[in-house]
Design an enzyme around this catalytic site. Structure first.
Site, short mmCIF file in Angstrom:
data_model
loop_
_atom_site.label_atom_id
_atom_site.label_comp_id
_atom_site.label_asym_id
_atom_site.label_seq_id
_atom_site.Cartn_x
_atom_site.Cartn_y
_atom_site.Cartn_z
N LEU A 33 0.78 -1.10 -0.23
CA LEU A 33 0.16 -0.09 -0.14
C LEU A 33 0.86 1.28 0.04
O LEU A 33 0.38 2.18 0.47
CB LEU A 33 -0.98 0.01 1.19
N GLY A 36 -0.49 1.99 -4.02
CA GLY A 36 -1.79 1.56 -4.08
C GLY A 36 -2.82 1.91 -2.78
O GLY A 36 -2.39 2.11 -1.85
N ASP A 51 5.25 -6.43 2.15
CA ASP A 51 5.98 -6.04 1.28
C ASP A 51 6.54 -7.13 0.27
O ASP A 51 6.71 -8.19 1.02
CB ASP A 51 7.21 -5.27 1.98
N ILE A 52 6.82 -6.94 -0.86
CA ILE A 52 7.32 -8.18 -1.56
C ILE A 52 8.73 -8.47 -1.57
O ILE A 52 9.13 -9.59 -1.79
CB ILE A 52 7.37 -7.67 -3.24
N ALA A 72 5.40 -2.88 -8.06
CA ALA A 72 6.96 -2.35 -8.50
C ALA A 72 7.07 -0.68 -7.75
O ALA A 72 5.98 -0.34 -7.76
CB ALA A 72 7.33 -2.30 -9.83
N SER A 114 8.56 -3.37 -18.87
CA SER A 114 8.10 -2.09 -19.58
C SER A 114 8.51 -1.80 -20.80
O SER A 114 9.78 -2.02 -21.20
CB SER A 114 8.21 -1.21 -18.23
N TYR A 137 14.93 2.94 -13.82
CA TYR A 137 13.70 2.16 -13.79
C TYR A 137 13.76 1.07 -14.82
O TYR A 137 13.54 -0.05 -14.49
CB TYR A 137 12.61 2.96 -14.00
N LYS A 141 13.74 -3.08 -14.49
CA LYS A 141 13.14 -4.09 -15.03
C LYS A 141 13.56 -5.10 -15.79
O LYS A 141 13.27 -6.28 -16.06
CB LYS A 141 11.94 -3.00 -15.91
N GLU A 267 12.95 10.28 -19.49
CA GLU A 267 11.61 9.92 -20.39
C GLU A 267 12.20 9.87 -21.67
O GLU A 267 12.87 10.56 -22.22
CB GLU A 267 10.72 11.33 -20.02
#
Ligand SMILES: NC(=O)c1ccc[n+]([C@@H]2O[C@H](COP(=O)([O-])OP(=O)(O)OC[C@H]3O[C@@H](n4cnc5c(N)ncnc54)[C@H](O)[C@@H]3O)[C@@H](O)[C@H]2O)c1
Length: 309
Positions: A33, A36, A51-52, A72, A114, A137, A141, A267
């Site tokens: 959380l 989320g 937590d993962i 993630a 991603s 990031y 991934k 980006e």
């Protein structure tokens, strides 16, 4: 099937949980959380707040047939600010999920990579082979991919890797400091304010609607041709951020001009998916951009009506 979703309180995880429940599956979910929200999780999900990276997640994998690993740290700007936490969650956490699946003999793992993995490429549309990560990031991934490969090789785990492009739709997180463009624009315009565009707005993005992604998720559970493969999930069409702004503005009938701010770090210039691999299994992205934006607008309006915004 009994299916576990990590990141179930997030945007894609909660939409997926809804769809799996509709299809008659049993859904177990975990999330810490951080991003989320508990209210996103459908009632019938057997939810664990954890937590993962925590080794005690293993017992949650008992009797699970398939795992969707979606949890993630995933805002590119946040990951640029904190590469250590990015690696901790996205690499260490992911390996802990894979290890839990190995120990508890889960039959299949479907996990999120991603389109950011292609950010150094100039080949459009971009096929799955064009791996050129640049940001922290994307690098984190890509590490998942190598660990998945090692688990497949040494422990015979079955994987499907999904390279989502810009997924949008209801429940997309609008609360973070820099929300994804679709919800950011809708909220600002509905509030009769001016939305922010970082950079010139000329960057192009391949947007894909969340229900279309869920169609492919179901295929991953039911079609062995998805085993041990990687798939781009986009729509195969892209729009500039300025074009998206114009579309949102038109659909709302609110025409406040945007405010342009300096570009964000990390980006990519453009994203455009080559979706031949996914299409070769009979999948098609079906939702037209205007329809998808209208549904996103309806969601944001309903959140406003509830007083959440
Ligand atoms: N939404 C997109 O357009 C997009 C594009 C490419 C890739 N992805 C990937 O898809 C996955 C899902 O994305 P999303 O848009 O639903 O993101 P999201 O942020 O809405 O959901 C991610 C969830 O993971 C949870 N989480 C984060 N760290 C955790 C931890 N250490 N332990 C347990 N839970 C944790 C968060 O609380 C959140 O609920 C992510 O892996 C993301 O990198 C998404």
């Amino acid at each position: 099937m009994r299916i576990l979703i990590t990141g179930v309180a997030g945007f894609i995880g909660s939409n997926l949980a809804d769809r799996l429940l509709q299809e008659g599956h049993e859904v177990v979910g975990l999330d810490n959380l951080t991003y989320g929200l508990k209210e996103n999780i459908p009632e019938d999900v057997n939810f664990y707040q954890i937590d993962i990276r925590d080794r005690s997640i293993y017992s949650i994998f008992e009797g699970v047939d398939a795992v969707f690993h979606l949890a993630a740290k995933n805002c590119i700007a946040d990951c640029q600010d904190d590469p250590v936490e990015t690696a901790d969650i996205n690499v260490h956490g992911t390996v802990n999920v894979f290890e839990a699946a190995r120990k508890l003999k889960v039959k299949k793992i479907i996990y999120a990579e991603s389109s950011a993995i292609y950010e150094g490429s100039k080949l459009y549309p971009t096929p799955e082979s064009e791996i050129k990560p640049e940001s922290f990031y994307a690098t984190s991934k890509l590490s998942s991919m190598y660990f998945a490969e090692a688990y497949r090789k040494f422990y015979k785990l079955k994987f499907t890797a999904l390279r989502y492009f810009c997924v949008y739709g209801p429940v997309q997180d609008y609360r973070r400091t820099i929300p994804p463009v679709m919800s950011a624009f809708i909220i600002k315009l509905l509030m009769d304010e001016h939305a922010i565009i970082y950079g010139t707005g000329k960057k192009r993005r391949d947007f894909v609607y969340v229900d279309d992604i869920n169609d492919f998720h179901l295929l991953c559970l039911n079609d062995e041709r998805t085993d041990n493969r990687v798939f781009n999930l986009g729509s195969g069409v892209n729009y500039s951020i300025n074009e998206i702004y114009k579309l949102v503005s038109e659909l709302l009938g609110i025409h406040n001009p945007p405010i342009y701010k300096p570009e964000l770090s990390g980006e990519a210039e453009e994203t455009l998916a080559d979706i031949h691999e996914a299409e070769s299994l009979g999948w098609r992205p079906k939702t037209a951009i205007r329809t998808g934006i209208m549904r996103s607008i309806d969601y944001i309006k309903s959140e406003m009506a509830k007083g959440h915004i």
